[in-house]
Design a protein around this motif. Sequence first.
Motif: not given
Lengths: 170, 170
Positions: A72-77, B28-31
């Motif tokens: 999740l951190l990788d996709k949403n820095p 919303a975050l990307q999953l």
Amino acid sequence: MTVSKTASAGSDKGRKEAADDAAGEGTALQLGELSELLGYSLKRAQLRIFEDFLRCVAPLQLTPAQFSVLLLLDKNPGRNQTEIANTLGILRPNFVAMLDGLESRDLCTRMRSTNDRRSHMLLLTDKGRSVLARAKKLVAAKHEARLNELLGPANRTALLSMLTRIATEF
Amino acid sequence: MTVSKTASAGSDKGRKEAADDAAGEGTALQLGELSELLGYSLKRAQLRIFEDFLRCVAPLQLTPAQFSVLLLLDKNPGRNQTEIANTLGILRPNFVAMLDGLESRDLCTRMRSTNDRRSHMLLLTDKGRSVLARAKKLVAAKHEARLNELLGPANRTALLSMLTRIATEF
């Protein structure tokens, strides 16, 4: 209430006796309605899958939850702690403890938000990115590949779709 | 553990914004790959189902694990602690704590085994049987019925069969 010793037989007769008073040791237990409960089966399958995940990713020492956080951190820095914890459904104290662990291993870093000093933004470190890349390969090659083999691709897709439906619509 | 609905709320617009760098808050975050991982989906569905179970059985204050123990004791009276804990995959210290709770509410009772003084046999009390009967009705009428409605009977059967397969064959 008195409990007496009875024969340990797995036969119908033995079961009837066991049901009367006290059962024999060693024979398998009757699951009864439990085996028809979706929640029970979900929990058992989830425990089995987590166990296998841990085994497959053992060289990297990552739990399924830690792996989810890194993904999740990788996709949403740069998103903050609360957003990541909420998205994964992890309670705040548990999440803070998990981040402490990941940060002490130099896999991610917390930075004070520029627009809200009380808030922490989360970022993967270079080491975090590299560990995540290796974990993804292990998960795909060992864990998910075997699940695919067990269920078949069509069933796997159907299963994923039903689970997502339960998680979002139930 | 609570389950947040945030994960399911992603609009395409929100996802694109989040993909930049330090993304805007509130979107919303990307999953990403998470939504394709069976383990993650299983865990989310399981949490959702447990949450609903707790709500449906709230008048009786039973957790899914406590309900499983009562069901198993009812089907297998007089079996010992180890057998019940192993069948349910509950770790011993957790199981002892759970039994303490159930016993303090007079739902079950521990008795020293007649053939092994170190072993405790477990039995439902009359109150335990009555609470279990009421719980079964609530689970069937509120919880399982709604799951059936969401998935349809055929899908529900297929789901149960795949989950059992994962739990026993994976």
